[in-house]
Design a protein around this motif. Structure first.
Motif, PDB file in Angstrom:
ATOM      1  N   THR A  29      50.453  41.197  35.050  1.00 15.87           N
ATOM      2  CA  THR A  29      49.201  40.721  34.503  1.00 15.87           C
ATOM      3  C   THR A  29      49.605  39.062  34.902  1.00 15.87           C
ATOM      4  OG1 THR A  29      49.673  41.012  32.491  1.00 15.87           O
ATOM      5  CG2 THR A  29      49.046  42.768  33.430  1.00 15.87           C
ATOM      6  N   THR A  30      50.611  38.810  34.815  1.00 15.70           N
ATOM      7  CA  THR A  30      50.548  36.620  34.622  1.00 15.70           C
ATOM      8  C   THR A  30      51.068  36.572  36.249  1.00 15.70           C
ATOM      9  OG1 THR A  30      52.509  37.248  33.980  1.00 15.70           O
ATOM     10  CG2 THR A  30      51.471  36.842  32.255  1.00 15.70           C
ATOM     11  N   ASP A  31      51.066  37.445  37.157  1.00 13.21           N
ATOM     12  CA  ASP A  31      51.324  37.394  38.256  1.00 13.21           C
ATOM     13  C   ASP A  31      50.282  36.814  38.772  1.00 13.21           C
ATOM     14  OD1 ASP A  31      53.833  37.744  38.581  1.00 13.21           O
ATOM     15  OD2 ASP A  31      53.886  40.089  39.290  1.00 13.21           O
ATOM     16  N   SER A  32      50.693  35.563  39.902  1.00 17.86           N
ATOM     17  CA  SER A  32      49.515  35.259  40.957  1.00 17.86           C
ATOM     18  C   SER A  32      49.351  36.171  41.567  1.00 17.86           C
ATOM     19  CB  SER A  32      50.071  33.675  41.282  1.00 17.86           C
ATOM     20  OG  SER A  32      51.029  33.863  42.211  1.00 17.86           O
ATOM     21  N   ALA A  33      47.988  36.130  42.111  1.00 20.29           N
ATOM     22  CA  ALA A  33      47.902  36.808  43.312  1.00 20.29           C
ATOM     23  C   ALA A  33      48.584  36.676  44.450  1.00 20.29           C
ATOM     24  CB  ALA A  33      46.090  36.813  43.806  1.00 20.29           C
ATOM     25  N   ASP A  35      41.648  37.495  47.818  1.00 18.48           N
ATOM     26  CA  ASP A  35      40.127  37.231  47.709  1.00 18.48           C
ATOM     27  C   ASP A  35      39.342  36.208  48.358  1.00 18.48           C
ATOM     28  OD1 ASP A  35      39.859  34.766  46.054  1.00 18.48           O
ATOM     29  OD2 ASP A  35      39.649  36.236  44.409  1.00 18.48           O
ATOM     30  N   ASP A  36      38.303  36.758  48.470  1.00 19.56           N
ATOM     31  CA  ASP A  36      36.625  35.401  48.984  1.00 19.56           C
ATOM     32  C   ASP A  36      36.978  34.182  48.755  1.00 19.56           C
ATOM     33  OD1 ASP A  36      36.930  37.572  50.138  1.00 19.56           O
ATOM     34  OD2 ASP A  36      34.788  38.595  49.728  1.00 19.56           O
ATOM     35  N   LEU A  37      37.470  33.684  47.476  1.00 19.79           N
ATOM     36  CA  LEU A  37      37.818  32.953  46.950  1.00 19.79           C
ATOM     37  C   LEU A  37      38.527  31.784  47.180  1.00 19.79           C
ATOM     38  CD1 LEU A  37      36.417  32.932  43.404  1.00 19.79           C
ATOM     39  CD2 LEU A  37      35.424  31.726  45.223  1.00 19.79           C
TER      40      LEU A  37
END
Length: 356
Positions: free
Chosen positions: A229-233, A191-193
């Motif tokens: 759902t616990t995975d980092s991006a 994402d953009d962050l």
């Protein structure tokens, strides 16, 4: 790798008098007046910053017994926590340390004072390792592409198009990249962050992403089904590349896993030797998407006890152990001579900001 959050059993709010300190807790002589404020890490000692470095920080937090809750969310969030805040995650000056997958960016300092160049007073760019921003694909796709490589120009066409704005034409099929078997590209990005996104855009020349690029978020139920759902991006992008022959996604080295492979870029592989060329005074043959990784800080503010425990473990007592964790996650040591040999004092002050 376990990606769960490590939390203290109770909320901790730290109030302290903040004074000017240099790297390692030594007094600074930069002429600024000591400041006093209440510093709050958050109800569970939340600690934000690079998602790429999240697993390393989770392990470091455990080994140092620092008692932080490592959240990730992106380098932009970590930088915000050092400066004016990053809603909804943190307020300004909530942290004095931030793991970041890029250096500081120009912005505004706490209190609204314009920064000098990219640096606010007291900020120190602390390089800890090197990394490659990789274009990950399924290993079978890697083998099928001409020379196992993609050009930076084609990376731009895939993710951002070959022009700007509405005039940009995006590549959407593997046949346009030379793969014998056609297939609609499944494109994934941070994402953009994310500091990885900042680095990718800067090095590839992207401005606006193509509409068919899927944004992968940290620990989100909105991510594709291949991810938990616990995975980092970063971990999620690695899984997506490994599970889909039409997938391509950019991420740091820690996305590497069985089933995916990082493409060569412009015919140069992201090997440690090719990434280390980034540190040469006149680099030639460097992997085009090489970057430094940072544990950035502001030396003008006193660290909370939790941050100080992590800082001391990294820089005073277990420096080699910290570098070992970085290497185990697939990152590249700056040199083979000594740990955190990234310039400056153990990498501290070796980037755009010198802690002045």
């Amino acid at each position: 790798m376990n990606t769960m959050k490590w939390m203290m059993p109770a909320a901790v709010v730290v109030s302290m008098t903040l004074s000017l300190v240099g790297c390692g807790g030594q007094p600074s002589d930069n002429g600024q007046q000591p400041k006093s404020m209440t510093q709050n890490l958050g109800p569970n000692n939340e600690f934000y910053g690079s998602d790429t470095l999240k697993e390393v920080l989770v392990a470091s937090n455990v080994q140092s017994s620092a008692g932080l809750t490592i959240e990730g969310k992106g380098s932009g969030v970590g930088e915000g926590c050092l400066r004016n805040g990053s809603s909804p995650y943190c307020i300004g000056r909530q942290q004095t340390l931030a793991p970041m997958s890029r250096d500081f960016k120009a912005g505004t300092c706490s209190g609204g004072t314009a920064s000098s160049g990219a640096c606010c007073p007291g900020e120190s760019s602390n390089a800890v390792a090197l990394d490659a921003v990789n274009a990950f694909v399924r290993s079978t796709t890697y083998s099928a592409l001409p020379n196992n490589s993609i050009s930076t120009a084609d990376l731009k066409k895939v993710f951002c198009g070959d022009g700007t704005g509405s005039a940009a034409t995006c590549v959407s099929n593997w046949s346009a990249l030379g793969r014998p078997t056609a297939g609609t590209l499944a494109k994934y990005r941070r994402d953009d962050l994310s500091g990885t996104t900042d680095t990718f855009k800067s090095l590839v020349g992207c401005t606006t992403f193509c509409s068919d690029v899927t944004v992968v978020l940290d620990e989100s139920s909105a991510n594709p089904a291949a991810c938990a759902t616990t995975d980092s991006a970063t971990v999620c992008i690695g899984k997506l590349a490994a599970s889909n022959s039409n997938a391509i996604g950019y991420a740091g080295d820690s996305a590497r896993r069985t089933g995916n492979t990082a493409l060569q870029v412009n015919g140069i592989a992201p090997t440690p030797a090719n990434v280390r060329k980034l540190l040469a005074s006149n680099p030639t043959g460097v992997y085009p998407l090489s970057r430094k990784l940072f544990l950035n800080e502001n030396v003008n503010y006193t660290k909370t006890a939790q941050e100080q425990a992590l800082y001391d473990w990294v820089y005073s007592t277990n420096t080699q152990d910290f570098e070992n964790l970085l290497v185990e996650q697939g990152f590249i040591a700056c040199s083979d001579i000594s740990p955190l040999d990234c310039g400056g004092d153990l990498g501290r002050g070796s980037g755009v900001c010198q802690g002045l």
